[in-house]
Design a protein around this motif. Sequence first.
Motif, PDB file in Angstrom:
ATOM      1  N   PHE A 358       0.797  -1.227   0.000  1.00 25.68           N
ATOM      2  CA  PHE A 358       0.000   0.000   0.000  1.00 25.68           C
ATOM      3  C   PHE A 358       0.830   1.278   0.000  1.00 25.68           C
ATOM      4  CE2 PHE A 358      -2.738  -3.216   2.008  1.00 25.68           C
ATOM      5  CZ  PHE A 358      -3.850  -3.143   1.183  1.00 25.68           C
ATOM      6  N   GLY A 359       2.139   1.154   0.156  1.00 27.71           N
ATOM      7  CA  GLY A 359       2.987   2.356   0.144  1.00 27.71           C
ATOM      8  C   GLY A 359       3.284   2.875   1.541  1.00 27.71           C
ATOM      9  N   HIS A 360       4.239   3.772   1.571  1.00 25.40           N
ATOM     10  CA  HIS A 360       4.716   4.266   2.859  1.00 25.40           C
ATOM     11  C   HIS A 360       3.692   5.151   3.560  1.00 25.40           C
ATOM     12  CE1 HIS A 360       8.753   2.664   2.430  1.00 25.40           C
ATOM     13  NE2 HIS A 360       8.753   3.098   1.178  1.00 25.40           N
ATOM     14  N   ALA A 361       2.877   5.859   2.808  1.00 22.52           N
ATOM     15  CA  ALA A 361       1.864   6.705   3.453  1.00 22.52           C
ATOM     16  C   ALA A 361       0.902   5.853   4.267  1.00 22.52           C
ATOM     17  CB  ALA A 361       1.106   7.511   2.405  1.00 22.52           C
ATOM     18  N   THR A 362       0.497   4.729   3.697  1.00 23.94           N
ATOM     19  CA  THR A 362      -0.379   3.821   4.450  1.00 23.94           C
ATOM     20  C   THR A 362       0.356   3.243   5.648  1.00 23.94           C
ATOM     21  OG1 THR A 362      -1.608   3.259   2.457  1.00 23.94           O
ATOM     22  CG2 THR A 362      -1.761   1.719   4.309  1.00 23.94           C
ATOM     23  N   GLY A 363       1.634   2.912   5.452  1.00 19.84           N
ATOM     24  CA  GLY A 363       2.424   2.405   6.575  1.00 19.84           C
ATOM     25  C   GLY A 363       2.508   3.413   7.704  1.00 19.84           C
ATOM     26  N   ASP A 364       2.680   4.685   7.350  1.00 14.31           N
ATOM     27  CA  ASP A 364       2.731   5.726   8.388  1.00 14.31           C
ATOM     28  C   ASP A 364       1.391   5.831   9.107  1.00 14.31           C
ATOM     29  OD1 ASP A 364       5.332   6.246   7.729  1.00 14.31           O
ATOM     30  OD2 ASP A 364       4.919   8.073   6.601  1.00 14.31           O
ATOM     31  N   SER A 365       0.304   5.731   8.355  1.00 13.09           N
ATOM     32  CA  SER A 365      -1.012   5.782   8.990  1.00 13.09           C
ATOM     33  C   SER A 365      -1.188   4.623   9.958  1.00 13.09           C
ATOM     34  CB  SER A 365      -2.114   5.738   7.925  1.00 13.09           C
ATOM     35  OG  SER A 365      -2.035   6.864   7.068  1.00 13.09           O
ATOM     36  N   ALA A 366      -0.677   3.455   9.572  1.00 13.01           N
ATOM     37  CA  ALA A 366      -0.770   2.295  10.460  1.00 13.01           C
ATOM     38  C   ALA A 366       0.020   2.515  11.739  1.00 13.01           C
ATOM     39  CB  ALA A 366      -0.275   1.045   9.726  1.00 13.01           C
ATOM     40  N   LEU A 367       1.205   3.123  11.609  1.00 13.66           N
ATOM     41  CA  LEU A 367       2.026   3.379  12.788  1.00 13.66           C
ATOM     42  C   LEU A 367       1.337   4.357  13.736  1.00 13.66           C
ATOM     43  CD1 LEU A 367       5.556   3.645  11.138  1.00 13.66           C
ATOM     44  CD2 LEU A 367       4.659   1.748  12.495  1.00 13.66           C
ATOM     45  N   VAL A 368       0.718   5.383  13.179  1.00 14.82           N
ATOM     46  CA  VAL A 368      -0.019   6.345  14.011  1.00 14.82           C
ATOM     47  C   VAL A 368      -1.193   5.659  14.699  1.00 14.82           C
ATOM     48  CG1 VAL A 368      -1.401   8.450  13.967  1.00 14.82           C
ATOM     49  CG2 VAL A 368       0.700   8.311  12.615  1.00 14.82           C
ATOM     50  N   HIS A 369      -1.853   4.778  13.959  1.00 17.26           N
ATOM     51  CA  HIS A 369      -2.980   4.028  14.526  1.00 17.26           C
ATOM     52  C   HIS A 369      -2.522   3.150  15.694  1.00 17.26           C
ATOM     53  CE1 HIS A 369      -6.626   1.594  14.681  1.00 17.26           C
ATOM     54  NE2 HIS A 369      -5.899   0.494  14.496  1.00 17.26           N
ATOM     55  N   ALA A 421      -8.893   0.679   8.233  1.00 15.69           N
ATOM     56  CA  ALA A 421      -9.473   0.868   6.902  1.00 15.69           C
ATOM     57  C   ALA A 421      -8.511   1.664   6.026  1.00 15.69           C
ATOM     58  CB  ALA A 421     -10.807   1.598   7.014  1.00 15.69           C
ATOM     59  N   VAL A 422      -8.111   1.046   4.898  1.00 16.11           N
ATOM     60  CA  VAL A 422      -7.212   1.698   3.951  1.00 16.11           C
ATOM     61  C   VAL A 422      -7.727   1.464   2.543  1.00 16.11           C
ATOM     62  CG1 VAL A 422      -4.882   1.791   3.012  1.00 16.11           C
ATOM     63  CG2 VAL A 422      -5.217   1.386   5.456  1.00 16.11           C
ATOM     64  N   LYS A 423      -8.182   2.562   1.892  1.00 11.70           N
ATOM     65  CA  LYS A 423      -8.626   2.486   0.497  1.00 11.70           C
ATOM     66  C   LYS A 423      -9.612   1.329   0.281  1.00 11.70           C
ATOM     67  CE  LYS A 423      -4.323   4.449  -1.295  1.00 11.70           C
ATOM     68  NZ  LYS A 423      -3.129   4.236  -2.171  1.00 11.70           N
ATOM     69  N   ARG A 424     -10.652   1.333   1.078  1.00 19.09           N
ATOM     70  CA  ARG A 424     -11.737   0.332   1.006  1.00 19.09           C
ATOM     71  C   ARG A 424     -11.272  -1.063   1.391  1.00 19.09           C
ATOM     72  NH1 ARG A 424     -14.154   1.326  -4.890  1.00 19.09           N
ATOM     73  NH2 ARG A 424     -11.923   1.235  -5.330  1.00 19.09           N
ATOM     74  N   HIS A 425     -10.069  -1.152   1.953  1.00 15.44           N
ATOM     75  CA  HIS A 425      -9.581  -2.432   2.449  1.00 15.44           C
ATOM     76  C   HIS A 425      -9.621  -2.419   3.967  1.00 15.44           C
ATOM     77  CE1 HIS A 425      -8.135  -3.949  -1.449  1.00 15.44           C
ATOM     78  NE2 HIS A 425      -7.724  -2.693  -1.691  1.00 15.44           N
ATOM     79  N   GLN A 426      -9.902  -3.537   4.567  1.00 10.73           N
ATOM     80  CA  GLN A 426      -9.859  -3.713   6.005  1.00 10.73           C
ATOM     81  C   GLN A 426      -8.594  -4.504   6.346  1.00 10.73           C
ATOM     82  OE1 GLN A 426     -12.124  -2.362   8.196  1.00 10.73           O
ATOM     83  NE2 GLN A 426     -13.018  -1.368   6.385  1.00 10.73           N
ATOM     84  N   ILE A 427      -7.606  -3.794   6.930  1.00 12.78           N
ATOM     85  CA  ILE A 427      -6.307  -4.412   7.207  1.00 12.78           C
ATOM     86  C   ILE A 427      -6.265  -4.831   8.669  1.00 12.78           C
ATOM     87  CG2 ILE A 427      -3.821  -4.037   7.244  1.00 12.78           C
ATOM     88  CD1 ILE A 427      -4.197  -1.968   5.069  1.00 12.78           C
ATOM     89  N   GLN A 428      -5.965  -6.099   8.875  1.00 10.73           N
ATOM     90  CA  GLN A 428      -5.860  -6.629  10.227  1.00 10.73           C
ATOM     91  C   GLN A 428      -4.399  -6.587  10.664  1.00 10.73           C
ATOM     92  OE1 GLN A 428      -8.688  -7.818  12.061  1.00 10.73           O
ATOM     93  NE2 GLN A 428      -7.166  -7.422  13.654  1.00 10.73           N
ATOM     94  N   LEU A 429      -4.124  -5.863  11.733  1.00  7.70           N
ATOM     95  CA  LEU A 429      -2.777  -5.749  12.259  1.00  7.70           C
ATOM     96  C   LEU A 429      -2.580  -6.677  13.444  1.00  7.70           C
ATOM     97  CD1 LEU A 429      -2.445  -1.845  12.258  1.00  7.70           C
ATOM     98  CD2 LEU A 429      -1.427  -3.432  10.616  1.00  7.70           C
ATOM     99  N   GLY A 430      -1.349  -7.110  13.620  1.00  9.25           N
ATOM    100  CA  GLY A 430      -1.002  -7.923  14.772  1.00  9.25           C
ATOM    101  C   GLY A 430       0.359  -7.519  15.285  1.00  9.25           C
ATOM    102  N   ALA A 431       0.698  -7.976  16.490  1.00 11.38           N
ATOM    103  CA  ALA A 431       1.976  -7.591  17.087  1.00 11.38           C
ATOM    104  C   ALA A 431       2.512  -8.722  17.939  1.00 11.38           C
ATOM    105  CB  ALA A 431       1.827  -6.330  17.924  1.00 11.38           C
ATOM    106  N   SER A 432       3.816  -8.880  17.887  1.00 17.25           N
ATOM    107  CA  SER A 432       4.517  -9.791  18.788  1.00 17.25           C
ATOM    108  C   SER A 432       5.043  -8.975  19.960  1.00 17.25           C
ATOM    109  CB  SER A 432       5.660 -10.485  18.063  1.00 17.25           C
ATOM    110  OG  SER A 432       5.171 -11.265  16.983  1.00 17.25           O
ATOM    111  N   ILE A 433       4.777  -9.465  21.170  1.00 17.74           N
ATOM    112  CA  ILE A 433       5.069  -8.690  22.373  1.00 17.74           C
ATOM    113  C   ILE A 433       5.991  -9.479  23.290  1.00 17.74           C
ATOM    114  CG2 ILE A 433       4.073  -7.620  24.441  1.00 17.74           C
ATOM    115  CD1 ILE A 433       1.550  -7.078  22.856  1.00 17.74           C
TER     116      ILE A 433
END
Length: 755
Positions: A358-369, A421-433
Motif C-alpha cells: 500500500f505504500g509508505h503513506a499507508t504504513g505511516d497511517s498504520a504506525l499512528v494508529h 481501513a485503507v482504500k476500502r480495504h480492512q487491514i488486520q494488524l497484529g503484534a509480537s510482544i
Amino acid sequence: MDGALDLFAQPAFVAGSSALLVVLALAAFYFFWRSGRERVARDTALEQERLLRQQFEAVMTSSRDGIMILTRTGDVALMSDVAAGILGLNAADTTGLPLSRLPLRCVDQHHRPLLGRDAFALTEEGRPRIIGVPGRRGPDDIRWLHIKADQVEQAPHGQPVTVVTIMDTTGLREAAEALNRSDAQFRRAMENAPTGMALVDLEWRLMEVNRAFAEMMGHTVAALRGTPFSALSHPQDIQAERDQLERLYEGYQSHFSLEKRYVRTDGNVVWAVLDVGLVRYAGGAPDHYVVQLRDTTDDRMHSELLAHRAMHDPLTGLANRTLLHEVLENLLAQPDADGRVGVIAVDLDGFKGLNDRFGHATGDSALVHVAGILRAATGGSGTVARIGGDEFVIAVQDPDCSKALFDIAASIHEGLKRPLAVKRHQIQLGASIGIAMADDDSLAGGSATLLSAADAAMYRAKAAGKSRTEVFEASMRTSHDSQSALGAELARAIEHGDLVLHYQPILELATRSVVGYEALVRWQHPTRGLLLPGAFLPLIEDKGLAVTLGAALVEQASQFLARHPSESTWVSLNVSADQLGDSEFADRVLSAIGRHHLTPQRIVVELTEASLVAPNTRIRHELTELRNAGVPILLDDFGTGVSPLSYLRDLPVSGVKLDMSFVAGIPEDPSGAKVSRALGALARELGLATIAEGIETEAQAEFLGRCGWRYGQGWLFGVAQPGAAVIAAHSRLSTSLIDPNPRETGELDLKGLGG
C-alpha cells in the motif's frame, strides 16, 4: 615787693595756693584720662569698622549671588564684582550712575523690553522678579536672573537704600529644561517602545505602564495604574520574584532578570523576561523601580517544541529512543526498582508487506494508529516510545508490575483486533510482544540490558507464531549472544567483501533516460542469503564499522563506474555523519576517482542524518573539500528534520532529494502535492538539482515532472540490482529506450550537480 613776698610767705596764702595747684593737677589728669579713653574708643571703632568692611567685602566677593546697593534716587552706590560679572559691567564704572544710564538691556520673562528702574525695583513680599540680560554665546543668547530688592530704612545718615540681590539662574533653568526634555523623551520612548515598560513604586505597585505592557497583559493603561504588580504573576512564580526583589532592595545586586509567567485577563499564560532596576536617591535611599518586560512566549514555545522534537518521534508523537533510555535509567535508579519496573517490547507483524503493498503513506497511517492503541492500553501509567520502524517499547512502573504488564499486553492485542481501513480495504494488524521485569542483571546493566531482555522475549513470540506475548527467561539470552556473534561475523564480512552494492536507477522524468544510480548496500550472507540493510545496519553503528564499510563501498562504486559503458553515468553513495570529520572519507573518494580515472561529478555524496552536521565543524569542512574537488553533495530526505533550510545555507549542497513521505499519496493528497511543489520551487530558486525518490506510480512521476522535479527514482523505474546485472541490462537496451550517453558530462539540473 617785700609785702608781696610777705603775702606769699604767709601760711594762709601758701595753703590756698597748694589747694589750687592740686585742683589744677586733678583737672589736668582728668582731661588727659578722658582724651586717652576717647582715643582708645576711636581706635577700637576704627578697627571694628575695618573688620566689618573686610567681612563685607569678603561676603561681596565670595557670594555666588551679586549684590547691588541703590540710593533713594536710584543711583548705584555699590555693585559687587559678582553682580558686575553677571550683568556684564565693570563695577568701578557703575558707582554713582543712575540705573537709567547703565549700559544694560533687560527683558521680562515674556521677552518684552524692561527699563532698568523697573528691572531692579522693589519686589513684593520677598518674591523674586525674573528678568533676562544679554548672554555670552551670541546675540540671541539670554541669561535669566532672579532679582530680589529690599529697602533698608536704618541706613547711614538716615537715608534709606535699596539692597538688590542678583542670582543667575541660567544654569538651573537650562538644567530644568534639559531634565524636562529628558523626561519627555523618556516618556515618549516608553510609550512607543515595542517591549513592555513600567515604573513601579517601592510597594511593587504599577505607577506608569506603556501600551505594549498593557497589551501583553490584556489590560488598558489606565486600568493598570495602581495595580499590585504581583497580582498579574502566575502564582507559582511569585516567590522567585520576591526573592530577587529583596536582594535588589538590600543592595546585593544592581538589577535582575527573571523569566517567569503572567496571567492575562482572558486567562491565557504568557512567558516574559522581567528586567528590573532600582532607582535610588543621591544619598542611596531607594525611590522606585524601572521595569522592562519582554514577551518570550513564542520563543519559549519554539524551544519547548524543539526539545519535544529532540525527545519524541515526529510521526507518532511518542517518546523516542533517547527519551526512553532516560526514563528507564531514572526508574532503575530508584531503590525499589526490582519487581516494580518492567518493559514491553512491541513489534508489528507483517508491517513490511503492508508497506510494499500500500505504500509508505499507508504504513505511516498504520504506525499512528498503533501508537494510539498503545497509549490507550497504557492508560497513562507508563511511557510509550517508538524506537524505530515498527518497533515500540513501553516502560512501566507499578507496585504490582507483573499484573500491569500483562494487562497492558492484553489490551494491545485487543485493540489491534479492530481493523484499519485503507482504500476500502480492512487491514488486520497484529503484534509480537515481549515482556521483561527488572532483576539483578538489568539493575547492574542498566536500561540496555532490560531492553535487550524484552527484545529477546519479543523475538521468541515472533518465532512462536506471532501475535502473542512472551515473558523473558534466562534461556532467551542465547538469542542475544547470537546477535553478538553476528556482529563479529559482520566485521569479517566487510573485510572479505561480502557486503555488496546494488544499484537503483535514477531517471530524468521528462525523457525517462537513466542518468545515474543510487548505491544500496546488501549483505550476501553465506547461510542466510541476501540480507537487507535493516538486518545489519544497526550492528554496523553499534560496532563502529561505518568508516570501514564506507571505504569498501567507495571502491566498489568506483569499479562499477569504471566498467559502465556510459562515461557520464553517476552513482550516489549514502554517507552518514559518522563517516565524516577526519578527512579520511574525502581522501578515499578522491583517491578512488584518480585511481579509476573518473570525473569527480560521477561520484555523488548523498548526505544522510543531516541533523547531526552542525555548521563550522570538521564534517562541514570535509564536505566543502569534496565539493571544491568537484564531487556533488546531495541532501537526502529534503523537507524533513528540524530545520532543513539551514542546511542549504550552512552546507555545500549541490542538490536535494525529496523525501518519499511527500511523494506517497500524491497527486490525490492535496497537502502532499502543495508541499512537493513548494519544495521543488525553492530548490530550483537556489540553483539546486532536484530528485524525487519513492515514485511508485505513473501519476506520481507525471505530477512531479510538471511540478519541476527533474529527476526521479522508485519502484516504478526499477528495483536495486547487482552491478553486473545493471551493466548487462544497459548493454542490451536500445538507445530508443535509454540514451547510453544522455549528456556528455552527465549533466543534471543547472549543468550538473558538480557545477
